[in-house]
Design an enzyme around this catalytic site. Structure first.
Site, short mmCIF file in Angstrom:
data_model
loop_
_atom_site.label_atom_id
_atom_site.label_comp_id
_atom_site.label_asym_id
_atom_site.label_seq_id
_atom_site.Cartn_x
_atom_site.Cartn_y
_atom_site.Cartn_z
CB ILE A 402 -0.95 -0.06 1.21
CG1 ILE A 402 -1.95 -1.21 1.02
CG2 ILE A 402 -1.68 1.25 1.42
CD1 ILE A 402 -2.55 -1.74 2.29
CG ASP A 403 4.45 3.30 2.54
OD1 ASP A 403 3.79 4.34 2.44
OD2 ASP A 403 5.47 3.20 3.25
CG ASP A 404 6.59 0.54 -2.75
OD1 ASP A 404 7.46 1.06 -3.46
OD2 ASP A 404 6.85 -0.07 -1.71
CG HIS A 478 3.31 7.78 2.79
ND1 HIS A 478 4.27 6.83 3.04
CD2 HIS A 478 3.84 8.96 3.19
CE1 HIS A 478 5.34 7.43 3.56
NE2 HIS A 478 5.09 8.72 3.67
#
Length: 661
Positions: A402-404, A478
Site C-alpha cells: 500500500i505504501d509503494d 501516505h
C-alpha cells in the site's frame, strides 16, 4: 561502514550524540534562498546521473552482516560454497566488526548477540582461527552475554543445520500449520507477509531436522560447553507467555508421534505453496530470508540443485550481492527499485524539473510496466477486490504494498506523460485497490488488511522481530496524501484515515514511524498528508507537531533520531543530524506553513552546508526500518531523494493537492 568510538562503546547518551556536529551554519544570511536553489540544482544533476537507462533508480539497501553470514551458511549447507565468495564476504564481515569484538545491527549501534554469533561462524568458515585476536574478542563478548543460548531462534536454527545446536532445544513449528483454516487463530495468514513467507518453508525444515557435518566445533561460544542450553523456568501458566511456552511443549510431543501420512501431506502442501509463490526472477517475496529458507526446504523435499525452481532461486540470491571496489561482497536483504524510483520522481518534480522532462517520462513508463494486475495473498482478507498496485521490488507480484502504491500514484501525478489515458487507468486501479485495503478503524497497514492478531508475536518461535502488519501512521499518511491529490479529501474513507491519524498522535506531538526512523519519519509523513487533506496549519495537532520538531532540532540545525528510540524513550527525537531525517523534518515544517521560521531556515542551511561537491550527501546512519529495533536499514538513496524534495519545496513551494497538477 567502519567502527566508531561512540558506536563501539555504546556509552554516548542521546543528547550528547545530538550535539555532536561537524558543520555550523548561519541561517540568517540573506542569500539562503540562493544557496538552497544551488544545492537543489546540484542534487538534481546528481540524481539524474544515477538513473538507469530503463528509467528506474535503485540505491544499495544495507542491513547487517547476518545477511552475509547466512548466505555463506546456505552455500555450505548445499555444498556449493566457493573460495572467492567466501573471501569476499569475509572481507566485508571483518570490516564491520566493532573494537570490542562484537557486531552491531546498525551503524554506531550496540553489539548484538545473534549478529555476532553468525558473523563469527561465517569467519570460521572463511578460515579465521578462533585464537586470532579479533575472533577471541568476539567469542569472549558472546560468552559474557550468555553464549549461543542467548541468540535468537533463527540463529540457532542455522547452527542446528550443522549440529551446533540441538533441534530438540528449538521452538517447534509443524507444517500441519498449513491445514488451519483462514478464520482459525495462528493460521498462516495471521502472520505478516514477510513472516508468512519465511515460516512456511521453516515448518518443513523444522519437521525434517537435517544435520550436515560440522566443519569445526563451536565450544568457545558456549558459557559451558557441557550445558550449552541451561534449563529455564516456564512463565506462569496464567499469562500468555506461559500458555504459549506450554503450547510449544505440546508441539514437541506431537513431533514425536505425528502420523507419517499426515506429515507428508502437510509438507507436500508446503512445497506447493512455496513453488506457487516463486517470482519470475526466481526469488520469493523479493526478500532474502524467505528465499534462503525456501531453497533449503525444497532441497530437503528432494529438489536437486539443477531443478529449474532451485536453479532460479540460487541465481536470484546472487543478484542480492553488491561487489565493492575493494573486493568485498555485501548481501542486500532486499532491493528497492520501485520505492526509490517513485521517491526520485517526486523529488525531481518538486525541485522544478519540467513535468514532461524525458527522465520523468521514462521513469513513469517503467513504473507503469511494474503495475501488478493479478491477485495475490492480500485477497485472502479482501476477496473480490480487483487488483492494482505496486510492489517494492523488481519482482514481487504476489505482495504489492500500500505504501509503494500511494507514493507511485503521487509520482505519476507529477509527470506529464504522452499517454495520459494509460496513466489515468493505472491510477484508477491503484486508488481503488488501496481504498479496498483499508483496515477497520480507518487506517492502512503495509501489505494486508486487518493483519492485527495478537497471537503470532507471542509464539516462542517468533523472536526475530515484528511478525504482524497492523496499520501505521506513516503508511496511512501516505495514503491520505494520495487520496487528497486524487480529489478524495472529503471521501468518508479518507476522513476515516485522518481521524485515525489524529487519534494516533503521541502526547509529545509526534507520530511513531513504523517504516522509517522514527518519530521524525512519522511526523514528516503525517503533516503533509493532513494539510493536503485540508486541515488548516493552525490545527492544534499540527501546531503540537511543529512545536515538537522545534524542540528536537540539533544545535547544528539538522535533525536526527537514533534507532534506540524504538526501545528507549530517552532517544526519541535525538541523534546525530542526518540528511534524510533533516529533510523529513523540513518537509513537515514546510507543509505546516513554517517556511520562514527559524527552525526551517536553519534546517535548509544545514542541508546546503553539508552537501558534497557532486550534489550528494553522506549518511552512514541507518534511517530505514524493517522491524522496529530488530532489523534496521540504510537506504542509500534516502540521503539523495529526501533532501532534494525538501529543498525543492523550500525553493518552489508546496505541491498542490487535487486531481492532477
Amino acid at each position: 561502514m567502519t567502527a566508531t568510538t561512540d558506536g563501539n562503546a555504546g556509552a554516548v547518551g542521546p543528547r550528547a550524540a545530538a550535539a555532536s556536529t561537524t558543520h555550523h551554519t548561519d541561517a540568517s544570511t540573506p542569500d539562503l534562498d540562493e544557496a538552497a536553489a544551488r544545492a537543489a540544482e546540484r542534487a538534481v544533476e546528481h540524481l539524474l546521473a544515477r538513473q538507469d537507462p530503463e528509467g528506474w533508480w535503485k540505491g544499495d539497501l544495507e542491513t547487517n552482516v547476518t545477511m552475509d553470514a547466512e548466505d555463506l551458511l546456505l552455500r555450505q549447507f548445499l555444498g556449493v560454497l566457493d573460495a572467492d565468495t567466501t573471501r569476499a564476504a569475509a572481507l566485508h564481515i571483518r570490516r564491520e566488526q566493532r573494537e570490542d569484538g562484537a557486531w552491531a545491527t546498525f551503524y554506531g549501534g550496540p553489539g548484538e548477540v545473534s549478529a555476532t554469533v553468525e558473523a563469527y561462524v561465517a569467519l570460521r568458515l572463511a578460515g579465521d582461527p578462533p585464537e586470532a585476536p579479533h575472533m577471541a574478542r568476539a567469542a569472549a563478548w558472546v560468552r559474557a552475554r550468555g553464549g549461543i543460548a542467548a541468540a535468537r531462534v533463527f540463529t540457532r536454527i542455522w547452527l542446528a543445520l550443522f549440529g551446533w545446536w540441538r533441534w530438540e532445544d528449538l521452538p517447534e513449528l509443524p507444517p500441519e500449520l498449513l491445514f488451519l483454516p483462514k478464520w482459525f487463530p495462528l493460521n498462516i495468514y495471521d502472520f505478516g507477509c514477510w513472516a508468512r513467507q519465511t515460516i512456511v518453508p521453516l515448518t518443513v525444515v523444522s519437521a525434517k531436522r537435517p544435520v550436515r557435518p560440522a566443519p569445526f566445533p563451536l565450544d568457545e561460544l558456549h558459557t559451558d560447553p557441557a550445558r550449552p542450553n541451561p534449563p529455564r523456568p516456564l512463565a506462569p501458566a496464567t499469562g500468555w507467555d506461559g500458555i504459549f511456552q506450554r503450547l510449544d511443549k505440546a508441539l514437541h510431543a506431537y513431533h514425536r508421534v505425528a502420523p507419517r501420512a499426515l506429515r507428508r501431506t502437510a509438507m507436500n502442501l508446503a512445497a506447493r505453496w512455496i513453488v506457487e509463490r516463486q517470482e519470475n526472477d526466481g526469488c520469493w517475496g523479493g526478500i532474502q530470508p524467505p528465499a534462503v529458507y525456501s531453497v533449503i526446504a525444497l532441497h530437503l523435499l528432494g529438489y536437486d540443485l539443477q531443478h529449474p525452481v532451485m536453479r532460479a532461486g540460487l541465481e536470484s540470491l546472487d543478484r542480492f550481492a553488491v561487489w565493492r571496489e575493494d573486493g568485498s561482497r555485501m548481501i542486500e536483504a532486499c532491493q528497492s527499485p520501485v520505492w526509490d524510483t517513485c521517491l526520485a520522481t517526486i523529488a525531481l518534480a518538486d525541485a522544478g524539473l519540467p513535468p514532461d522532462h524525458p527522465a520523468l517520462v521514462k521513469a513513469v513508463d517503467w513504473m507503469l510496466d511494474e503495475e501488478i494486475t493479478r491477485t495475490g495473498d492480500w485477497a485472502v482478507r479482501r476477496p473480490g477486490l480487483p487488483p492494482g498496485g505496486w510492489a517494492f521490488e523488481f519482482h514481487n507480484d504476489n505482495y504489492p504494498d500500500i505504501d509503494d502504491t500511494a507514493e507511485v500514484v503521487l509520482a505519476l501525478r507529477r509527470v506529464r506523460h504522452p499517454e495520459p489515458a494509460r496513466v489515468e487507468a493505472a491510477v484508477a486501479r491503484g486508488t481503488r485497490w488501496t481504498l479496498g485495503m483499508q483496515s477497520r478503524g480507518g487506517a492502512w497497514g503495509a501489505f494486508d488488511a486487518d493483519n492485527t492478531s495478537a497471537f503470532p508475536n507471542r509464539l516462542p518461535f517468533c523472536d526475530f522481530g515484528e511478525v504482524i502488519d497492523p496499520p501505521s501512521a506513516d503508511v496511512t499518511a501516505h495514503v491520505v496524501e494520495m487520496l487528497a491529490y486524487e480529489g478524495l479529501a472529503a471521501d468518508p474513507r479518507t476522513r476515516g484515515g485522518i481521524d485515525w491519524l489524529l487519534a494516533a498522535q503521541e502526547p509529545n506531538g509526534a507520530w511513531f514511524g513504523r517504516w522509517g526512523v522514527n518519530h521524525v519519519y512519522g511526523t514528516g509523513s503525517v503533516l503533509p498528508a493532513l494539510t493536503a487533506a485540508g486541515l488548516p496549519v493552525s490545527h492544534p495537532a499540527i501546531r503540537r507537531a511543529v512545536d515538537w520538531l522545534g524542540t528536537t532540532q540539533n544545535e547544528d540545525g539538522g535533525w536526527g533520531e537514533d534507532l534506540r528510540s524504538y526501545s528507549d524513550p530517552e532517544w526519541i527525537g535525538r541523534g546525530a543530524s542526518t540528511a534524510s531525517q533533516t529533510a523529513w523534518a523540513l518537509i513537515a515544517l514546510l507543509a505546516a506553513g513554517e517556511r520562514d521560521s527559524e527552525p526551517a531556515r536553519r534546517g535548509v542551511a544545514w542541508l546546503a552546508a553539508t552537501q558534497r561537491e557532486d550534489g550528494s550527501w553522506d549518511e552512514p546512519y541507518f534511517t530505514g526500518t524493517g522491524f522496529p529495533w530488530d532489523f534496521s536499514i540504510n537506504y542509500h538513496l534516502y540521503r539523495q531523494v529526501f533532501p532534494l524534495t525538501a529543498l525543492g519545496r523550500y525553493v518552489y513551494g508546496e505541491p498542490s493537492p487535487g486531481k492532477g497538477r
